[in-house]
Write a protein that holds these residues in place. Sequence first.
Motif, PDB file in Angstrom:
ATOM      1  N   MET A 126      58.607  50.548  10.355  1.00 35.29           N
ATOM      2  CA  MET A 126      58.863  51.986  10.426  1.00 35.29           C
ATOM      3  C   MET A 126      60.252  52.275  10.969  1.00 35.29           C
ATOM      4  N   THR A 127      60.717  51.459  11.910  1.00 36.33           N
ATOM      5  CA  THR A 127      62.066  51.680  12.435  1.00 36.33           C
ATOM      6  C   THR A 127      63.130  51.385  11.393  1.00 36.33           C
ATOM      7  N   GLU A 128      62.857  50.435  10.491  1.00 36.79           N
ATOM      8  CA  GLU A 128      63.834  50.124   9.458  1.00 36.79           C
ATOM      9  C   GLU A 128      63.917  51.230   8.406  1.00 36.79           C
ATOM     10  N   SER A 129      62.829  51.902   8.150  1.00 37.65           N
ATOM     11  CA  SER A 129      62.826  52.955   7.129  1.00 37.65           C
ATOM     12  C   SER A 129      63.202  54.325   7.679  1.00 37.65           C
ATOM     13  N   SER A 130      63.387  54.444   8.992  1.00 37.92           N
ATOM     14  CA  SER A 130      63.709  55.752   9.562  1.00 37.92           C
ATOM     15  C   SER A 130      65.068  56.277   9.136  1.00 37.92           C
ATOM     16  N   PRO A 131      66.141  55.468   9.022  1.00 36.63           N
ATOM     17  CA  PRO A 131      67.397  56.046   8.556  1.00 36.63           C
ATOM     18  C   PRO A 131      67.317  56.599   7.143  1.00 36.63           C
ATOM     19  N   SER A 132      66.620  55.913   6.235  1.00 39.00           N
ATOM     20  CA  SER A 132      66.509  56.430   4.875  1.00 39.00           C
ATOM     21  C   SER A 132      65.705  57.723   4.838  1.00 39.00           C
ATOM     22  N   LEU A 133      64.679  57.809   5.670  1.00 37.32           N
ATOM     23  CA  LEU A 133      63.924  59.060   5.716  1.00 37.32           C
ATOM     24  C   LEU A 133      64.781  60.196   6.248  1.00 37.32           C
ATOM     25  N   SER A 134      65.615  59.902   7.247  1.00 34.24           N
ATOM     26  CA  SER A 134      66.494  60.935   7.789  1.00 34.24           C
ATOM     27  C   SER A 134      67.507  61.393   6.753  1.00 34.24           C
ATOM     28  N   ALA A 135      68.059  60.451   5.997  1.00 28.59           N
ATOM     29  CA  ALA A 135      69.013  60.825   4.947  1.00 28.59           C
ATOM     30  C   ALA A 135      68.339  61.660   3.861  1.00 28.59           C
ATOM     31  N   GLU A 136      67.105  61.291   3.523  1.00 32.13           N
ATOM     32  CA  GLU A 136      66.382  62.067   2.519  1.00 32.13           C
ATOM     33  C   GLU A 136      66.105  63.478   3.017  1.00 32.13           C
ATOM     34  N   GLN A 137      65.772  63.599   4.291  1.00 37.93           N
ATOM     35  CA  GLN A 137      65.539  64.925   4.855  1.00 37.93           C
ATOM     36  C   GLN A 137      66.834  65.743   4.873  1.00 37.93           C
ATOM     37  N   ASP A 138      67.940  65.084   5.164  1.00 44.18           N
ATOM     38  CA  ASP A 138      69.212  65.797   5.151  1.00 44.18           C
ATOM     39  C   ASP A 138      69.541  66.308   3.748  1.00 44.18           C
ATOM     40  N   ARG A 139      69.316  65.485   2.729  1.00 41.11           N
ATOM     41  CA  ARG A 139      69.580  65.933   1.364  1.00 41.11           C
ATOM     42  C   ARG A 139      68.670  67.096   0.978  1.00 41.11           C
ATOM     43  N   SER A 140      67.428  67.030   1.370  1.00 39.06           N
ATOM     44  CA  SER A 140      66.515  68.133   1.067  1.00 39.06           C
ATOM     45  C   SER A 140      66.928  69.405   1.784  1.00 39.06           C
ATOM     46  N   ALA A 141      67.361  69.261   3.035  1.00 34.90           N
ATOM     47  CA  ALA A 141      67.795  70.443   3.782  1.00 34.90           C
ATOM     48  C   ALA A 141      69.050  71.056   3.173  1.00 34.90           C
ATOM     49  N   VAL A 142      69.967  70.205   2.706  1.00 40.13           N
ATOM     50  CA  VAL A 142      71.199  70.716   2.095  1.00 40.13           C
ATOM     51  C   VAL A 142      70.885  71.462   0.802  1.00 40.13           C
ATOM     52  N   LEU A 143      70.000  70.911  -0.019  1.00 35.10           N
ATOM     53  CA  LEU A 143      69.629  71.585  -1.259  1.00 35.10           C
ATOM     54  C   LEU A 143      68.892  72.896  -0.987  1.00 35.10           C
ATOM     55  N   ALA A 144      68.028  72.888   0.036  1.00 39.50           N
ATOM     56  CA  ALA A 144      67.332  74.127   0.394  1.00 39.50           C
ATOM     57  C   ALA A 144      68.322  75.183   0.890  1.00 39.50           C
ATOM     58  N   LEU A 145      69.341  74.731   1.617  1.00 36.88           N
ATOM     59  CA  LEU A 145      70.364  75.670   2.083  1.00 36.88           C
ATOM     60  C   LEU A 145      71.153  76.238   0.905  1.00 36.88           C
ATOM     61  N   ALA A 146      71.438  75.412  -0.109  1.00 42.65           N
ATOM     62  CA  ALA A 146      72.135  75.920  -1.294  1.00 42.65           C
ATOM     63  C   ALA A 146      71.285  76.948  -2.031  1.00 42.65           C
ATOM     64  N   LEU A 147      69.984  76.692  -2.146  1.00 44.57           N
ATOM     65  CA  LEU A 147      69.088  77.667  -2.771  1.00 44.57           C
ATOM     66  C   LEU A 147      69.073  78.977  -1.996  1.00 44.57           C
ATOM     67  N   LEU A 148      69.057  78.869  -0.671  1.00 42.71           N
ATOM     68  CA  LEU A 148      69.056  80.064   0.166  1.00 42.71           C
ATOM     69  C   LEU A 148      70.365  80.832   0.031  1.00 42.71           C
ATOM     70  N   ARG A 149      71.475  80.117  -0.077  1.00 44.98           N
ATOM     71  CA  ARG A 149      72.765  80.800  -0.236  1.00 44.98           C
ATOM     72  C   ARG A 149      72.811  81.597  -1.536  1.00 44.98           C
ATOM     73  N   GLY A 150      72.264  81.044  -2.611  1.00 39.66           N
ATOM     74  CA  GLY A 150      72.210  81.797  -3.859  1.00 39.66           C
ATOM     75  C   GLY A 150      71.369  83.051  -3.753  1.00 39.66           C
ATOM     76  N   ALA A 151      70.215  82.947  -3.088  1.00 46.96           N
ATOM     77  CA  ALA A 151      69.367  84.123  -2.907  1.00 46.96           C
ATOM     78  C   ALA A 151      70.034  85.165  -2.020  1.00 46.96           C
ATOM     79  N   VAL A 152      70.733  84.716  -0.973  1.00 45.64           N
ATOM     80  CA  VAL A 152      71.426  85.661  -0.087  1.00 45.64           C
ATOM     81  C   VAL A 152      72.547  86.378  -0.828  1.00 45.64           C
ATOM     82  N   ALA A 153      73.270  85.658  -1.694  1.00 44.60           N
ATOM     83  CA  ALA A 153      74.327  86.301  -2.476  1.00 44.60           C
ATOM     84  C   ALA A 153      73.757  87.397  -3.367  1.00 44.60           C
ATOM     85  N   ALA A 154      72.623  87.128  -4.015  1.00 44.51           N
ATOM     86  CA  ALA A 154      71.983  88.157  -4.836  1.00 44.51           C
ATOM     87  C   ALA A 154      71.496  89.323  -3.986  1.00 44.51           C
ATOM     88  N   GLY A 155      70.946  89.024  -2.820  1.00 47.33           N
ATOM     89  CA  GLY A 155      70.467  90.098  -1.945  1.00 47.33           C
ATOM     90  C   GLY A 155      71.592  90.983  -1.441  1.00 47.33           C
TER      91      GLY A 155
END
Length: 561
Positions: free
Chosen positions: A1-30
């Motif tokens: 589990m300790t060996e796979s924790s960095p990859s999980l963190s990177a995956e979470q970061d990518r998901s958070a960045v994409l979610a932030l991009a989706l939110l930015r598009g919605a905010v621009a429309a709003g």
Amino acid sequence: MTESSPSLSAEQDRSAVLALALLRGAVAAGLGLGSVTVVVLALWISAPASDSSPGGALHAAAGLWLLAHGAELTRAHTLSGVPAPVGIVPLLLAVVPVWLVHRAARDVLVPDEGRPAPSARGAFGMVVGGYLLVGAAAAYYVRGGSLSVQLPSLLFPSVVVVAGAAAAGVWTASGRPIGPPPSWAPVSLHEALARSRFRERAGTVWRAAAAGVAVLLGGGALLVAVALVWHAHPAQRSFVQLSGDWSGRVAVLLLALVLVPNAAVWGAAYGLGPGFALGTASTVTPLAFSGRPAMPGFPLLAALPAEGPGTVLNWSAGAVPVAAGVTVAWFTVRRAAPPDAARGDAWGPWGTALVAALAAVGCGAGTAVLAAAAGGPLGTRALAEFGPVWWLTGAAALVWTALVGVPGALLLRAWRLRRRDRDGEGRPAGAEEEAAHVAGGPGVAAPGKTAVPEPSSEDASREPGGGGRRWWRRSGNRDGDGGTDAGDEATGPVAGDEPAPRGTAVAASLAAGAVPGPVPPAVHSPAQGEDGGVAPYDFLPTGPWHERTVRPEEAGPSGSA
């Protein structure tokens, strides 16, 4: 589990960045939808007697926001009872959503501290997706209201406008690169984009075309302003008749302001020749105002010329496309033959003509797009066609700018090169000095120039054991009785003097034998070397050097040569 924790963190970061991009598009429309809603609600509140409810005002605000993206609306409540389409997009109002989408896509690619930036494709998809989600909700909200949207117009051009603005934002954040083309493109295109000359000419085409479109719009706006001043009384009467209270007049004024870019496009189409339509049975051109116009009462429409054949004042609108063609030629020659470049660096006539022709094509395409956006239906039957015909306007812009821009670019290029040859500005660096040396040496100047003697780099001598000194320093300063200052001989190297090359004649003479005593100053001989400097024998020592060379024990050190 300790060996796979960095990859999980990177995956979470990518998901958070994409979610932030989706939110930015919605905010621009709003933000765009909210700004239009605030203005509409303010006008509804300030109206002394309003027939609609707050829900009706919100429906109108959402419909106007969708209209700004190019969607076509339908008015349900008309005098005839037949729903009427509304397809004219207020171009000034369309600037707000386009700028918001562009900024959202650009800012997404700027990485936050401690968080990676998404890929260009991911940022584009998420921003466009978030924006379209809000757009779909707004389209569903206006369904069944006084202003409903036609579903086919949501796909084209609304989605195309949003995707184009987001793509422009991603391109801006990436540094506005030109290329590389996709992998399936031909090899010749890859090789062309790799050349710096191709990129330079492509940038020139883009700038010249944009400048031509800007001049057309500016000239069209000038025509509209002159017409409004000329017909000031009818425009004022139309403005007063549309509404009797100040809130209604403010609404009319705001509507006229957001339609000013549309009027500028109409004026450009008028100057180009095709003109614009005022319904299905009327056309306005510089040659004539024909047919029976179906005009609603509006201040901008009150500035139309009088019906009938055109006069000399109407024909003078042809100066607008001529100015656009001259602008295309000027921006082309700015790169084809810059003022500070040599003649060999200028483009050839064929390359200059090709760039000017491509800029004319770009100007025609841009004008056609603006003409298509500035016009549209305002109702049924007679009002089904309103505004310029996009393909006629684009073709006229292409023909005008090509006929004026291509010959103008060639003439301006030839004039610049001829003036440069006449004034001598096209000479390469050092040409005047070489001409002076060929004419009579470094002390003789070319005709019209002032002779400024400069010491040659070979005038410096080198002592066997130390730093280099110039010959006039070594010879000492002459005083009044013809003697020399002996102190100069022992002063050593002079600061700032550079050592002479080992291959000079002075170094060879010093290597032949030590010279006791000072060396007299050299006297320039009439005979000079091929390089414009003095002859080597001007620096010969006064001692019997030819006798010392026959005795090896008295010769100088071999390493001094």
